[in-house]
Design a protein around this motif. Structure first.
Motif, PDB file in Angstrom:
ATOM      1  N   LEU A   1     -17.111 104.615  74.560  1.00 40.30           N
ATOM      2  CA  LEU A   1     -17.771 104.884  75.824  1.00 40.30           C
ATOM      3  C   LEU A   1     -17.072 104.135  76.941  1.00 40.30           C
ATOM      4  N   THR A   2     -16.977 104.793  78.099  1.00 41.20           N
ATOM      5  CA  THR A   2     -16.423 104.111  79.257  1.00 41.20           C
ATOM      6  C   THR A   2     -17.378 103.007  79.661  1.00 41.20           C
ATOM      7  N   GLN A   3     -16.881 101.786  79.746  1.00 38.24           N
ATOM      8  CA  GLN A   3     -17.743 100.643  80.018  1.00 38.24           C
ATOM      9  C   GLN A   3     -17.528 100.185  81.444  1.00 38.24           C
ATOM     10  N   GLU A   4     -18.563 100.298  82.241  1.00 38.31           N
ATOM     11  CA  GLU A   4     -18.474  99.922  83.633  1.00 38.31           C
ATOM     12  C   GLU A   4     -19.611  98.986  83.972  1.00 38.31           C
ATOM     13  N   GLU A   5     -19.367  98.183  84.995  1.00 33.96           N
ATOM     14  CA  GLU A   5     -20.391  97.236  85.426  1.00 33.96           C
ATOM     15  C   GLU A   5     -21.635  97.995  85.858  1.00 33.96           C
TER      16      GLU A   5
ATOM     17  N   GLU B   1      -4.093 106.776  81.559  1.00 29.52           N
ATOM     18  CA  GLU B   1      -3.593 105.401  81.507  1.00 29.52           C
ATOM     19  C   GLU B   1      -4.714 104.397  81.767  1.00 29.52           C
ATOM     20  N   LYS B   2      -5.491 104.653  82.815  1.00 26.69           N
ATOM     21  CA  LYS B   2      -6.576 103.728  83.157  1.00 26.69           C
ATOM     22  C   LYS B   2      -7.645 103.688  82.072  1.00 26.69           C
ATOM     23  N   SER B   3      -7.986 104.860  81.539  1.00 28.26           N
ATOM     24  CA  SER B   3      -9.049 104.923  80.533  1.00 28.26           C
ATOM     25  C   SER B   3      -8.651 104.206  79.249  1.00 28.26           C
ATOM     26  N   THR B   4      -7.430 104.437  78.805  1.00 26.12           N
ATOM     27  CA  THR B   4      -6.996 103.809  77.554  1.00 26.12           C
ATOM     28  C   THR B   4      -6.732 102.320  77.733  1.00 26.12           C
TER      29      THR B   4
ATOM     30  N   SER C   1       4.027  99.262  73.572  1.00 26.90           N
ATOM     31  CA  SER C   1       4.760  99.924  72.493  1.00 26.90           C
ATOM     32  C   SER C   1       4.033 101.154  71.970  1.00 26.90           C
ATOM     33  N   ALA C   2       2.706 101.122  71.998  1.00 33.49           N
ATOM     34  CA  ALA C   2       1.941 102.232  71.432  1.00 33.49           C
ATOM     35  C   ALA C   2       1.756 103.375  72.417  1.00 33.49           C
ATOM     36  N   LEU C   3       1.628 103.054  73.707  1.00 35.16           N
ATOM     37  CA  LEU C   3       1.271 104.104  74.661  1.00 35.16           C
ATOM     38  C   LEU C   3       1.762 103.825  76.078  1.00 35.16           C
ATOM     39  N   GLY C   4       1.683 102.590  76.505  1.00 37.71           N
ATOM     40  CA  GLY C   4       1.932 102.255  77.903  1.00 37.71           C
ATOM     41  C   GLY C   4       3.296 102.665  78.413  1.00 37.71           C
ATOM     42  N   THR C   5       4.344 102.381  77.630  1.00 39.77           N
ATOM     43  CA  THR C   5       5.701 102.712  78.067  1.00 39.77           C
ATOM     44  C   THR C   5       5.877 104.218  78.220  1.00 39.77           C
TER      45      THR C   5
ATOM     46  N   GLY D   1       5.803 117.357  97.307  1.00 40.60           N
ATOM     47  CA  GLY D   1       4.379 117.386  96.986  1.00 40.60           C
ATOM     48  C   GLY D   1       3.799 116.026  96.629  1.00 40.60           C
ATOM     49  N   TRP D   2       4.559 114.981  96.940  1.00 45.99           N
ATOM     50  CA  TRP D   2       4.064 113.637  96.610  1.00 45.99           C
ATOM     51  C   TRP D   2       3.030 113.176  97.628  1.00 45.99           C
ATOM     52  N   VAL D   3       1.932 112.655  97.137  1.00 44.31           N
ATOM     53  CA  VAL D   3       0.871 112.109  97.982  1.00 44.31           C
ATOM     54  C   VAL D   3       0.666 110.654  97.574  1.00 44.31           C
ATOM     55  N   GLU D   4       0.655 109.759  98.554  1.00 49.23           N
ATOM     56  CA  GLU D   4       0.555 108.327  98.254  1.00 49.23           C
ATOM     57  C   GLU D   4      -0.689 107.992  97.449  1.00 49.23           C
ATOM     58  N   ASP D   5      -1.771 108.714  97.690  1.00 48.57           N
ATOM     59  CA  ASP D   5      -3.018 108.441  96.975  1.00 48.57           C
ATOM     60  C   ASP D   5      -2.890 108.704  95.491  1.00 48.57           C
ATOM     61  N   ASP D   6      -1.836 109.432  95.088  1.00 53.01           N
ATOM     62  CA  ASP D   6      -1.641 109.707  93.667  1.00 53.01           C
ATOM     63  C   ASP D   6      -1.442 108.429  92.884  1.00 53.01           C
ATOM     64  N   GLU D   7      -0.915 107.398  93.536  1.00 51.77           N
ATOM     65  CA  GLU D   7      -0.736 106.126  92.853  1.00 51.77           C
ATOM     66  C   GLU D   7      -2.051 105.403  92.743  1.00 51.77           C
TER      67      GLU D   7
END
Length: 339
Positions: A73-77, A233-236, A311-315, A333-339
């Motif tokens: 489960l996604t754990q958030e405050e 990336e953020k979720s994992t 090694s498992a996923l991040g790279t 088509g690059w948008v700064e908010d994409d980062e």
């Protein structure tokens, strides 16, 4: 009136004054005992017992809750079901509050003992009985030292037991998060690897509702994929963050144990006759060394966790995101908010 009569009257007056001083000192102590010590002691003990009950209640739930809680489960405050880190942090706050109450109790009774000492030694001081005054003063000083050693030893024992609880749950929590990460990492890795190096002819299926919310996807479909990979990336990485946060909490508690150990050591050495300032200076250096050792240990554990992620996923994820970003920049088509 003869000189003898005058001397007797003066002695009688002095004796009466001394008796009044002794009675006043005794009355002050009894008033302090009844109006301050007893009610405040009862209040502090009530709060200690309440804190202990809360501590034990939360402690008893930790194992069951850790087993029932799904790490996927996604754990958030603010979640209705708090994550393990939040529970352990709450347990730490309760423990710290209880320790502060224990210190308040110790200080209260120390103050009471000091006042009682003054009542006991006053007759010897007024009578200029140096031998008994010295003996009584040394007795109370020795008793105060023994109480200080006992308090520090008991505080250390409680803190070590608390550290064992935290460590047990941190180890289990890290294992749960690690297991959950490996449940999804291989499949995600296979999906990520399907994104080719050359994106010019690569097609992306985008759900129709996404077009309604992001019209630019019609012209730049890779924006959707870039956003999706970023979310992945953020979720994992939450599984990695959870492990790191748990390890940091354990590091904090280990630091408290070190501090308690050194406090006990300081009291014991001073009681044994060593110079307090010299002991304090020496133990301060010991504390710095131990803090450095604990910090290095934490850094190594965090490095291992981060290395596992990379090694498992991040790279792989980082590589895909960079390719997508470069492609979008080239396509306009690059948008700064994409980062």
């Amino acid at each position: 009136m003869s000189y003898t009569d005058a001397a007797n009257m003066e002695k009688t007056a002095e004796d009466s004054q001394k008796e009044r001083e002794k009675e006043a000192s005794k009355a002050d102590f009894e008033l302090f005992q009844s109006q301050v010590v007893m009610p405040l002691n009862d209040l502090l003990m009530e709060r200690v017992n309440k804190a202990t009950a809360l501590f034990e209640e939360l402690r008893s739930k930790l194992f069951t809750d850790a087993q029932e809680q799904s790490p996927n489960l996604t754990q958030e405050e603010g979640d209705e079901q708090p994550e393990l880190l939040e529970k352990l942090t709450l347990l730490k706050w309760i423990f710290e509050a209880r320790e502060q109450l224990q210190k308040e109790l110790f200080d209260l009774l120390s103050d009471r003992n000091d006042r009682y000492r003054d009542v006991v030694v006053m007759p010897y001081r007024l009578a200029n009985n140096e031998a008994k005054l010295k003996h009584a003063t040394e007795f109370f000083a020795s008793d105060a030292q023994k109480r200080a050693v006992t308090f520090e030893a008991e505080s250390l024992k409680r803190t070590e037991e608390f550290m064992d609880i935290i460590e047990e749950n941190v180890v289990r929590g890290v294992e749960v998060q690690l297991s959950a990460f490996w449940d999804i990492a291989p499949n995600l890795s296979r999906v990520i690897n399907k994104v080719p190096q050359d994106l010019n002819s690569f097609q992306v299926q985008i759900p129709s509702q996404e077009y309604d919310e992001n019209v630019s996807y019609w012209d730049f479909p890779m924006q959707y994929l870039h956003s999706l990979v970023g979310h992945c990336e953020k979720s994992t990485y939450q599984f990695i963050e959870s492990q790191i946060n748990l390890l940091c909490l354990l590091h904090e508690v280990k630091g408290v144990v070190t501090s308690k150990n050194l406090s006990l050591m300081k009291v014991q050495r001073v009681v044994a006759g060593e110079n307090e300032e010299e002991v304090a200076a020496e133990l301060k250096e010991v504390e710095k060394d131990e803090e450095s050792r604990l910090t290095d240990d934490l850094k190594e554990k965090v490095r291992c966790v981060e290395e596992l992620w990379s090694s498992a996923l991040g790279t792989e994820i980082k590589g895909v995101r960079e390719r997508l970003a470069s492609f979008l920049v080239a396509q306009g088509g690059w948008v700064e908010d994409d980062e």
